[in-house]
Design an enzyme around this catalytic site. Sequence first.
Site, PDB file in Angstrom:
ATOM      1  CB  ILE A   1     -15.237  30.578  33.720  1.00  0.00           C
ATOM      2  CG1 ILE A   1     -16.308  31.416  34.433  1.00  0.00           C
ATOM      3  CG2 ILE A   1     -13.934  30.561  34.555  1.00  0.00           C
ATOM      4  CD1 ILE A   1     -16.617  30.979  35.846  1.00  0.00           C
ATOM      5  N   PRO A   2     -12.846  31.364  31.159  1.00  0.00           N
ATOM      6  CG  PRO A   2     -11.502  33.206  30.638  1.00  0.00           C
ATOM      7  CD  PRO A   2     -12.700  32.797  31.462  1.00  0.00           C
ATOM      8  CB  CYS A   3     -10.532  26.829  32.438  1.00  0.00           C
ATOM      9  SG  CYS A   3     -11.612  25.824  31.429  1.00  0.00           S
ATOM     10  CG  HIS A   4      -9.726  28.843  26.560  1.00  0.00           C
ATOM     11  ND1 HIS A   4     -11.000  29.187  26.981  1.00  0.00           N
ATOM     12  CD2 HIS A   4      -9.287  29.901  25.835  1.00  0.00           C
ATOM     13  CE1 HIS A   4     -11.308  30.388  26.521  1.00  0.00           C
ATOM     14  NE2 HIS A   4     -10.285  30.852  25.822  1.00  0.00           N
ATOM     15  NE  ARG A   5      -9.320  34.038  27.231  1.00  0.00           N
ATOM     16  CZ  ARG A   5     -10.422  34.767  27.390  1.00  0.00           C
ATOM     17  NH1 ARG A   5     -10.642  35.379  28.530  1.00  0.00           N
ATOM     18  NH2 ARG A   5     -11.314  34.847  26.406  1.00  0.00           N
TER      19      ARG A   5
END
Length: 234
Positions: free
Chosen positions: A133-137
Amino acid sequence: MVAYGIFSSPLGKILIARSELGIALVEYLNSEKAAASYLAQLAGGEVREDKAGVEMVYHELLEYLDRRRTHLDWPLDLRWAGSDFQRRVLAATAELPYGAVTSYAGIARRIGTPSAVRAVAQALRRNPVPIVIPCHRVIGNDGDLVGYAGNRISLKRTLLSLEGVPVAARGRRIERDHMYVRAGADTEYCVPTCGSLSRQSLAGLTLFGSRGHAESLGLTPCASCRPDLHPLSA
Ligand SMILES: [Zn+2]
């Protein structure tokens, strides 16, 4: 039953845990000792070390970090995620495509609670399955790379750079002027200087590192600014 393994990666030691339903944890470890406190989050789960049981997932993660894969389509088991609110934040974040970013305020808006910006940031800080789940985005409204895995901005920078998102030389802020823009749910994408886009809050925008990333979602070039005829310089 929850199987877990601790693996080496280009991002350091990583703990991966999976239940019979799906991946439950992906955690960056400062040391192997830190694993116990993460595994303790899986209350009620019967946890055992079983590297072979998560090895395939680990290999896909390595492919992702080596740019040989852009998606990690793993079933997830988020029953240990804190609350329904956190699950909604995670679900909205999971929809951010590869090579794209928006802000915490943008996620708050997407889940219908536009004022809950800090709560969104808190929920993502406790993302049990980063990368997948790409929370870095998700970034600050001014484009700053804030709050990742504690305060490991360099990991966030590495993951975004991997996807072709331009990060400024000093490395703490995305280069909004060098990214293509989608406003709201528009079916077109623009150069950042189109109309009033450069003055708009990131909350209502999705930014893309390349035209390819925007077009892979089916977006077409804006008929007014024509990013296909006037692409941004690399
Ligand atoms: Zn335009």
